[in-house]
Design an enzyme around this catalytic site. Structure first.
Site, PDB file in Angstrom:
ATOM      1  N   SER A   1       0.872  -1.181   0.000  1.00  0.00           N
ATOM      2  CA  SER A   1       0.000   0.000   0.000  1.00  0.00           C
ATOM      3  C   SER A   1       0.904   1.225   0.000  1.00  0.00           C
ATOM      4  CB  SER A   1      -0.841   0.005   1.285  1.00  0.00           C
ATOM      5  OG  SER A   1      -1.485   1.257   1.462  1.00  0.00           O
TER       6      SER A   1
ATOM      7  N   TYR B   1      -1.868  -1.716  10.278  1.00  0.00           N
ATOM      8  CA  TYR B   1      -1.873  -1.698   8.813  1.00  0.00           C
ATOM      9  C   TYR B   1      -0.510  -1.252   8.293  1.00  0.00           C
ATOM     10  CZ  TYR B   1      -3.768  -1.131   4.109  1.00  0.00           C
ATOM     11  OH  TYR B   1      -4.004  -1.246   2.757  1.00  0.00           O
TER      12      TYR B   1
END
Ligand SMILES: NC(=O)c1ccc[n+]([C@@H]2O[C@H](COP(=O)([O-])OP(=O)(O)OC[C@H]3O[C@@H](n4cnc5c(N)ncnc54)[C@H](O)[C@@H]3O)[C@@H](O)[C@H]2O)c1
Length: 270
Positions: A147, A160
């Protein structure tokens, strides 16, 4: 970067987290390219529904319920794919989840879940498939979803960020290791910017005073406002993989801003 980009037509694509979002977009685009597609997800109804739609459009599809947190299930996925089709040209370790809140307020099972899906799930895909890809005479690709969160650090999403930084590091190390032994297994890591999916609606939240929920809602709104459509993201991802790009950015401007800031943050000598 490869001398000759890979032609995915006719090959087998295995996609984890294929029931929704980016994974479903990649599966759909792989089918458009003429690939045979394997859909793996914990959402059995979701992969069955997508498989039915792709078959109506003429694709060859296999749906395999798989929880990437469990190595035995990922290994069984590989067993079944190789038994059925004998080769894999593209493995996409895409399954991922979100978690919002203050780090000290996450429940231990929330923390373990995000590490198990986002990080251990990617390792399980590598462990189950790469040894078989190494014995294949034809070229194959392993694509891991990180990401833009792998390129910076921000509050309320430490799990995350930690797992996505880890996926970037693990994929780069894997590329170096494979590069030392073969030119037939090609590795890419994807740093998507915003893509319009339900990842934030599905997110886990740890909330004592609302920071987790506010963080989740802000991110969800960003995806709706500026997110790419999953199919558009899928086209960028598969063309980057075919070229052999080690790092694939779906939103190069956002990636560039985060990388520039991160490099400045890390440069202790300035
Ligand atoms: N949407 C974005 O803006 C964005 C941005 C950067 C990175 N990503 C990454 O892209 C990947 C896909 O995200 P998305 O936005 O499509 O999410 P999504 O929530 O729309 O889809 C994720 C899919 O993964 C599946 N999944 C969850 N846990 C699983 C497990 N244990 N085993 C197998 N499947 C499981 C879900 O059922 C779902 O179908 C993730 O790794 C995510 O971190 C997304």
């Amino acid at each position: 970067v490869l001398d000759q980009p890979t032609d995915f037509t006719g090959g087998v694509a295995v996609v984890t987290g294929a029931a929704a979002g980016i994974g479903a977009g990649i599966a759909r685009h792989a089918a458009e390219l003429g690939m045979r597609v394997v859909l793996a997800d914990v959402d059995t109804a979701g992969i069955d529904a997508l498989a039915a739609r792709l078959r109506e459009e003429g694709a060859e599809v296999h749906a395999e319920p798989t929880d990437v947190r469990d190595f035995e299930q990922v290994n069984r996925l590989a067993d079944r794919v190789f038994a059925k089709w004998g080769e894999v040209r593209l493995l996409v370790n895409n399954a991922g989840v979100e978690l919002h809140g203050n780090t000290w307020e996450f429940a231990t099972d929330q923390w373990h879940r995000i590490v198990d899906v986002n990080l251990n799930g990617v390792f399980h895909g590598i462990r189950a498939f790469v040894p078989r890809l190494l014995t294949q005479p034809s070229r194959s690709h392993v694509v891991n979803l990180a990401s833009v969160a792998a390129l910076r650090v921000s509050p309320y999403t430490s799990g995350y960020a930690a797992t996505k930084h880890a996926v970037l590091a693990l994929t780069e190390a894997l590329a170096q290791e494979l590069g030392a032994v073969t030119d037939r297994v090609v590795v890419s890591v994807v740093c998507p910017g915003a893509v319009r999916t339900n990842i934030f609606s599905n997110a886990d939240v740890a909330d004592h005073d609302g920071v987790g929920e506010r963080s989740r809602q802000a991110m969800a709104a960003t995806l709706v406002d500026v997110g790419l459509e999953p199919l558009e993201a899928a086209r960028i991802i598969l063309s980057g993989a075919a070229r052999g790009d080690l790092r694939i950015h779906t939103d190069p401007e956002v990636s560039r801003a985060f990388i520039t800031q991160r490099a400045a943050d890390l440069a202790f000598w300035d």
